[in-house]
Design an enzyme around this catalytic site. Structure first.
Site, PDB file in Angstrom:
ATOM      1  N   ARG A  28      22.016  42.435  50.571  1.00  0.00           N
ATOM      2  CA  ARG A  28      23.194  43.305  50.704  1.00  0.00           C
ATOM      3  C   ARG A  28      23.603  43.401  52.169  1.00  0.00           C
ATOM      4  O   ARG A  28      24.753  43.645  52.485  1.00  0.00           O
ATOM      5  CB  ARG A  28      22.934  44.710  50.121  1.00  0.00           C
ATOM      6  CG  ARG A  28      24.121  45.660  50.354  1.00  0.00           C
ATOM      7  CD  ARG A  28      24.166  46.843  49.396  1.00  0.00           C
ATOM      8  NE  ARG A  28      22.899  47.498  49.205  1.00  0.00           N
ATOM      9  CZ  ARG A  28      22.272  48.234  50.130  1.00  0.00           C
ATOM     10  NH1 ARG A  28      22.816  48.437  51.322  1.00  0.00           N
ATOM     11  NH2 ARG A  28      21.104  48.766  49.875  1.00  0.00           N
ATOM     12  N   TYR A  65      50.013  44.720  45.444  1.00  0.00           N
ATOM     13  CA  TYR A  65      49.118  44.573  44.298  1.00  0.00           C
ATOM     14  C   TYR A  65      48.899  45.950  43.658  1.00  0.00           C
ATOM     15  O   TYR A  65      48.535  46.903  44.352  1.00  0.00           O
ATOM     16  CB  TYR A  65      47.810  43.974  44.796  1.00  0.00           C
ATOM     17  CG  TYR A  65      46.847  43.613  43.703  1.00  0.00           C
ATOM     18  CD1 TYR A  65      47.151  42.596  42.816  1.00  0.00           C
ATOM     19  CD2 TYR A  65      45.658  44.301  43.551  1.00  0.00           C
ATOM     20  CE1 TYR A  65      46.274  42.269  41.800  1.00  0.00           C
ATOM     21  CE2 TYR A  65      44.769  43.970  42.542  1.00  0.00           C
ATOM     22  CZ  TYR A  65      45.082  42.952  41.669  1.00  0.00           C
ATOM     23  OH  TYR A  65      44.218  42.627  40.662  1.00  0.00           O
ATOM     24  N   ASP A  68      47.604  42.115  53.905  1.00  0.00           N
ATOM     25  CA  ASP A  68      47.039  41.402  52.760  1.00  0.00           C
ATOM     26  C   ASP A  68      47.713  40.028  52.733  1.00  0.00           C
ATOM     27  O   ASP A  68      48.885  39.906  52.399  1.00  0.00           O
ATOM     28  CB  ASP A  68      47.302  42.189  51.467  1.00  0.00           C
ATOM     29  CG  ASP A  68      46.690  41.525  50.229  1.00  0.00           C
ATOM     30  OD1 ASP A  68      46.450  40.309  50.264  1.00  0.00           O
ATOM     31  OD2 ASP A  68      46.465  42.228  49.229  1.00  0.00           O
ATOM     32  N   LYS A  98      41.978  34.140  44.587  1.00  0.00           N
ATOM     33  CA  LYS A  98      43.240  33.428  44.438  1.00  0.00           C
ATOM     34  C   LYS A  98      43.190  32.075  45.173  1.00  0.00           C
ATOM     35  O   LYS A  98      42.371  31.252  44.848  1.00  0.00           O
ATOM     36  CB  LYS A  98      44.379  34.327  44.909  1.00  0.00           C
ATOM     37  CG  LYS A  98      44.252  35.794  44.449  1.00  0.00           C
ATOM     38  CD  LYS A  98      44.350  35.955  42.941  1.00  0.00           C
ATOM     39  CE  LYS A  98      43.967  37.353  42.454  1.00  0.00           C
ATOM     40  NZ  LYS A  98      44.638  38.484  43.083  1.00  0.00           N
TER      41      LYS A  98
END
Ligand SMILES: *Cc1c(COP(=O)(O)O)cnc(C)c1O
Length: 394
Positions: free
Chosen positions: A59, A112, A184, A209
């Site tokens: 992590r 989005y 973004d 994407k």
């Protein structure tokens, strides 16, 4: 000495983040491990104190993840990148790191869908206030600035309307007011838009994407320009836990190598498809930044290195005709997401942007009949034939 940063982006896409590996492996090994063994107790203690460099727990750090992060930092022209479990984990990391109760955010109105609900719902609950404004008019950002505005969040082209925001102008306004600009860059990728060169402070992507490009990974990334910001974001990401895993990192790193080829083909296809739609009698309007008729064509030419592979359109028959088209196409798959090798078609008002609510959607010009198309790398004539056959039924 020449470094990877001295090369063009086409070469960087293939070589960035690639090191020398055991057995002469030319691709990074997948370190599919959650934890790393210490040599002895003192070694573990030194790692935890930061006195010695090394891996502790995935992590916090993982070599396969770091290889991909290094590559993204290079191709986006930042100092560091942070791999996240999804694009939304990247959005969350940025806001959680930069905002406190009482802060104000200005966000593009056409973004989005879940980004708007994250801001107004979750961050709203914790005392952050957001104004959603039409950032395609820089004066709107100027007017919305407040003394407590900490972040101006821009998605350009905006999802799903493809409305553009002038990153340079908005950055000047935001910086004058002491706010940071977050872009973004998912719809463009680092190949087609360079937000850092236009003044942005932080860039993020849904790597689900274009960057991965094969519709087989959900992932995100945050890119920053300096070490201090990186440490600030890394602390938050490690604590909230939205990290990417080694295997997805490997897949994204692999996908990057063909980004230029994929985008070249899908952009060429997009222009052909957009021109076809524009010339069709059943189509009311088409928004594609590569079309002369695009309202912000000049800005697209100035700010972007290409028009990308996303198209928005509406049929004359509105939503009902749109449904017929979406239900009848064969090559275009009826699915959300975008930026993959396969062409997709979807209906934002009932799918990706349903969570926004109709009123906020209409304010952002996301009409009920708007159809969003992500153009893949198939044969353009066959894609057009598919749409043509569907439109005949509308
Ligand atoms: C998909 C998308 C996101 C969210 O990314 P996930 O990987 O689905 O979490 C954010 N911004 C844009 C522009 C997107 O298209």
């Amino acid at each position: 000495m020449q470094t990877i940063r001295d090369f063009t982006i086409e070469t960087q896409l293939v070589h960035a983040g690639i090191d020398e590996y055991e057995f002469g492996s030319v691709v990074p090994p997948i370190y599919q491990t959650s934890t790393f063994r210490f040599k002895d107790v003192d070694h573990g203690a030194r790692l935890f104190k930061g006195e010695e460099d090394g891996y502790i727990y995935s992590r916090m750090r993982n070599p396969t993840v770091e290889a991909m992060e290094k590559a993204i930092a290079v191709i986006e022209g930042g100092s560091h990148a942070l791999g996240c479990a999804s694009g939304m984990a990247a959005v969350h990391t940025v806001f959680a790191a930069l905002l406190s109760a009482g802060d104000h955010v200005i966000c593009s109105e056409s973004v989005y869908g879940p980004t708007t609900t994250l801001l107004s719902g979750i961050f709203g609950k914790f005392g952050v206030q957001t104004d959603f404004v039409d950032t395609s008019v820089p004066e709107n950002v100027e007017r919305a600035m407040k003394p407590n505005t900490k972040v101006v969040y821009v998605e350009t082209p905006g999802n799903p309307t493809l409305v553009l925001t002038d990153i340079q102008k908005v950055s000047e306004i935001a910086h004058r007011g002491g706010a940071l600009v977050v872009v973004d860059n998912t719809f463009m990728s680092p190949l087609l838009q360079r937000p850092f060169e236009l003044g942005a402070d932080v860039i993020l992507h849904s790597m689900t994407k274009f960057l991965n490009g094969h519709a087989d990974v959900v992932a995100g990334v945050v890119v920053v320009k300096d070490e201090a910001r990186y440490r600030q974001f890394r602390k938050i990401l490690n604590q909230t836990g939205g990290v990417i895993d080694p295997f997805n990192s490997f897949l994204v790193h692999r996908g990057l190598k063909t980004l230029e080829l994929r985008l070249q083909r899908s952009s060429e296809n997009s222009l052909k498809v957009a021109r076809f739609l524009e010339g069709h009698s059943k189509v009311a309007w088409v928004a594609y930044p590569g079309l002369r008729s695009f309202a912000q064509y000049e800005l697209a030419q100035k700010q972007m290195k290409g028009a990308g592979a996303m198209i928005a359109c509406e049929l004359r028959g509105g939503l009902e005709a749109g449904k017929t088209l979406m239900n009848s196409v064969k090559l275009f798959q009826l699915a959300v997401s975008l930026g993959g090798v396969e062409s997709l078609i979807q209906h934002p008002a009932s799918m990706t942007h349903a969570s926004m609510g109709r009123e906020q959607r209409l304010q952002a010009k996301i009409t009920d009949g708007l159809i969003r198309v992500s153009v893949g790398i198939e044969n353009a004539d066959e894609l057009i034939a598919d749409l043509k056959a569907g439109l005949e039924l509308c």
